[in-house]
Design an enzyme around this catalytic site. Sequence first.
Site, PDB file in Angstrom:
ATOM      1  N   PHE A 101       0.880  -1.176   0.000  1.00 50.76           N
ATOM      2  CA  PHE A 101       0.000   0.000   0.000  1.00 50.76           C
ATOM      3  C   PHE A 101       0.913   1.221   0.000  1.00 50.76           C
ATOM      4  O   PHE A 101       1.653   1.433   0.973  1.00 50.76           O
ATOM      5  CB  PHE A 101      -0.844  -0.064   1.272  1.00 50.76           C
ATOM      6  CG  PHE A 101      -1.792   1.074   1.524  1.00 50.76           C
ATOM      7  CD1 PHE A 101      -3.094   1.036   1.037  1.00 50.76           C
ATOM      8  CD2 PHE A 101      -1.402   2.175   2.288  1.00 50.76           C
ATOM      9  CE1 PHE A 101      -3.993   2.065   1.309  1.00 50.76           C
ATOM     10  CE2 PHE A 101      -2.299   3.213   2.560  1.00 50.76           C
ATOM     11  CZ  PHE A 101      -3.592   3.147   2.066  1.00 50.76           C
ATOM     12  N   GLU A 155       4.507   9.848   1.437  1.00 50.85           N
ATOM     13  CA  GLU A 155       5.615  10.445   0.666  1.00 50.85           C
ATOM     14  C   GLU A 155       6.558  11.141   1.633  1.00 50.85           C
ATOM     15  O   GLU A 155       6.178  11.451   2.766  1.00 50.85           O
ATOM     16  CB  GLU A 155       5.062  11.460  -0.337  1.00 50.85           C
ATOM     17  CG  GLU A 155       4.172  10.801  -1.369  1.00 50.85           C
ATOM     18  CD  GLU A 155       3.656  11.781  -2.426  1.00 50.85           C
ATOM     19  OE1 GLU A 155       3.996  12.988  -2.351  1.00 50.85           O
ATOM     20  OE2 GLU A 155       2.922  11.317  -3.302  1.00 50.85           O
ATOM     21  N   SER A 157       1.111  12.088   7.627  1.00 57.74           N
ATOM     22  CA  SER A 157      -0.240  12.254   8.180  1.00 57.74           C
ATOM     23  C   SER A 157      -1.086  13.114   7.252  1.00 57.74           C
ATOM     24  O   SER A 157      -2.291  12.906   7.113  1.00 57.74           O
ATOM     25  CB  SER A 157      -0.168  12.935   9.547  1.00 57.74           C
ATOM     26  OG  SER A 157       0.706  12.243  10.400  1.00 57.74           O
ATOM     27  N   ILE A 171       7.255   2.340   2.711  1.00 53.25           N
ATOM     28  CA  ILE A 171       6.286   1.415   2.123  1.00 53.25           C
ATOM     29  C   ILE A 171       6.609  -0.015   2.555  1.00 53.25           C
ATOM     30  O   ILE A 171       7.646  -0.582   2.173  1.00 53.25           O
ATOM     31  CB  ILE A 171       6.260   1.559   0.577  1.00 53.25           C
ATOM     32  CG1 ILE A 171       6.000   3.027   0.186  1.00 53.25           C
ATOM     33  CG2 ILE A 171       5.213   0.621  -0.038  1.00 53.25           C
ATOM     34  CD1 ILE A 171       4.792   3.670   0.875  1.00 53.25           C
ATOM     35  N   ARG A 193      -7.959  -0.276  10.360  1.00 52.62           N
ATOM     36  CA  ARG A 193      -7.474   0.434  11.555  1.00 52.62           C
ATOM     37  C   ARG A 193      -7.690  -0.374  12.835  1.00 52.62           C
ATOM     38  O   ARG A 193      -6.813  -0.468  13.679  1.00 52.62           O
ATOM     39  CB  ARG A 193      -8.237   1.765  11.639  1.00 52.62           C
ATOM     40  CG  ARG A 193      -7.799   2.656  12.734  1.00 52.62           C
ATOM     41  CD  ARG A 193      -8.212   4.069  12.408  1.00 52.62           C
ATOM     42  NE  ARG A 193      -7.427   4.620  11.323  1.00 52.62           N
ATOM     43  CZ  ARG A 193      -7.887   5.470  10.405  1.00 52.62           C
ATOM     44  NH1 ARG A 193      -9.144   5.865  10.420  1.00 52.62           N
ATOM     45  NH2 ARG A 193      -7.089   5.927   9.475  1.00 52.62           N
ATOM     46  N   ARG A 203      11.187 -15.608  39.448  1.00 52.39           N
ATOM     47  CA  ARG A 203      12.309 -14.805  39.969  1.00 52.39           C
ATOM     48  C   ARG A 203      12.250 -14.735  41.494  1.00 52.39           C
ATOM     49  O   ARG A 203      11.252 -14.277  42.057  1.00 52.39           O
ATOM     50  CB  ARG A 203      12.198 -13.392  39.363  1.00 52.39           C
ATOM     51  CG  ARG A 203      13.277 -12.432  39.790  1.00 52.39           C
ATOM     52  CD  ARG A 203      14.521 -12.659  39.003  1.00 52.39           C
ATOM     53  NE  ARG A 203      15.548 -11.674  39.345  1.00 52.39           N
ATOM     54  CZ  ARG A 203      16.830 -11.871  39.149  1.00 52.39           C
ATOM     55  NH1 ARG A 203      17.258 -13.003  38.610  1.00 52.39           N
ATOM     56  NH2 ARG A 203      17.702 -10.939  39.463  1.00 52.39           N
ATOM     57  N   GLY A 209      13.649  -6.457  34.846  1.00 57.01           N
ATOM     58  CA  GLY A 209      14.942  -5.871  35.229  1.00 57.01           C
ATOM     59  C   GLY A 209      15.901  -5.863  34.030  1.00 57.01           C
ATOM     60  O   GLY A 209      15.463  -5.640  32.890  1.00 57.01           O
ATOM     61  N   GLU A 267      -0.649   3.934   9.808  1.00 59.42           N
ATOM     62  CA  GLU A 267      -2.111   3.883   9.570  1.00 59.42           C
ATOM     63  C   GLU A 267      -2.852   4.879  10.458  1.00 59.42           C
ATOM     64  O   GLU A 267      -3.901   4.583  11.023  1.00 59.42           O
ATOM     65  CB  GLU A 267      -2.632   2.444   9.738  1.00 59.42           C
ATOM     66  CG  GLU A 267      -2.074   1.540   8.653  1.00 59.42           C
ATOM     67  CD  GLU A 267      -2.613   0.135   8.666  1.00 59.42           C
ATOM     68  OE1 GLU A 267      -3.826  -0.032   8.830  1.00 59.42           O
ATOM     69  OE2 GLU A 267      -1.810  -0.796   8.479  1.00 59.42           O
TER      70      GLU A 267
END
Length: 379
Positions: free
Chosen positions: A123, A127, A132, A157, A239, A264, A336, A360
């Site tokens: 897609f 550019e 946005s 892309i 989305r 741990r 940690g 996106e």
Amino acid sequence: MPDRSFLAWPFFDPKHRELADNLRSWSDSLPARTNDLDADCRTLVAELGQAGFLKLCVSDGDRRPDVRGLALARETLAYHSALADFSFAMQGLGSGAISLFGTIEQKREWLPRVASGQAIAAFAMTEPAAGSDAANMQATAELVGNAWELIGEKTYISNGGIADFYLTFARTGEGSRGISAFIIPADAEGLSVAERIDVIAPHPLARLKYDKVRVPADAIVGEPGEGFRIGMETLNLFRVTVGAAALGLARRALEEAIAFTRDRRLGSGTLADNAVTQAKLADMALEIDAAALLIYRAAWQQDVGGTDNRRAAAMAKLYATEAAQRVADAAVQLHGGAGVTRGVKVEELYRDVRALRIYEGASEVQRQIIARDLLKEAR
Ligand SMILES: Cc1cc2nc3c(=O)[nH]c(=O)nc-3n(C[C@H](O)[C@H](O)[C@H](O)COP(=O)(O)OP(=O)(O)OC[C@H]3O[C@@H](n4cnc5c(N)ncnc54)[C@H](O)[C@@H]3O)c2cc1C
């Protein structure tokens, strides 16, 4: 084993539960990673295709892709491997415009190959000077005789360098109503990969150059000038699924954190016995459940709700990706030093989730969508 109780929620049909089970078993034997990222992605696409899962990414006749199926698939794949999720998701995003707006001939030519994994999709909207603010894109397409000629550049892309076609947006007139969408085969003369881009969670990514790339007049998707709407509707469909991928990463981070803290030693007990640790784990689980509710609500609305759900989709993407980053960060903290050590799963998850808050539609853009929708309604 992640919490599977959400599958009992009323958003799902039996076929969704079956899909989640099938994908989970399949994901347990994902191919091992090699040092060749491109080859790994090609293998993943081929195997996802052979297993039949890529059929979810494309329309079936007039039936749009099922967003709940896509979201469940992305959540499950991302839990196991961010790269597997990426390979799956791009088949949908890259071919989405064809599924939603393509002619019968375009669908017939490309969708079976996308669904079988024989053609890799991409897609190409962003550019160097228009991310946005996609409506300001500068790449042009001009009708010369009976061919479209494209000139310009696209960047960031995904699948750049390995795709078989790039669904490319270019300017055929002024403003956002002067943008059109085109199917550009990767071997079209004049199309080249100008640069491969290395990001914190590597996947094939490139800047592309279009130097008088010529494609037949029927390579346009929809009518001239409809490209911006086509792009936005494609993004709107997928989305929610970006949020779902973030959810899968977050569930994995919580699992890793639980396993590590139970193991741990801390004083006479374990890290998991400590109240501060328990508060962290509780917050992580809460954020995961809230994200899941937003995602599957938005997916259900898109599939069966029959409402314009742009606000719900934006909320789902925004909350799930931001929450996943907080959950991954907490998991790193609970580990940690091990948490920032290369090769430890939570270190990988921390990097994997980062770009989801940017592409996106960055989080800031999602907030804008939500606020504009609220204000429009209040008028
Ligand atoms: C890993 C990765 C994969 C990608 N894959 C693809 C792909 O396959 N196809 C494709 O076309 N693109 C892809 N992109 C590009 C992605 O969609 C853009 O990076 C994104 O739209 C942001 O554009 P930008 O990078 O130009 O940043 P900018 O748009 O310049 O944004 C910079 C910052 O400004 C903020 N900002 C922007 N506008 C506003 C506003 N109006 N109000 C407040 N803040 C604002 C942004 O949120 C961001 O924080 C990918 C990006 C990444 C990182």
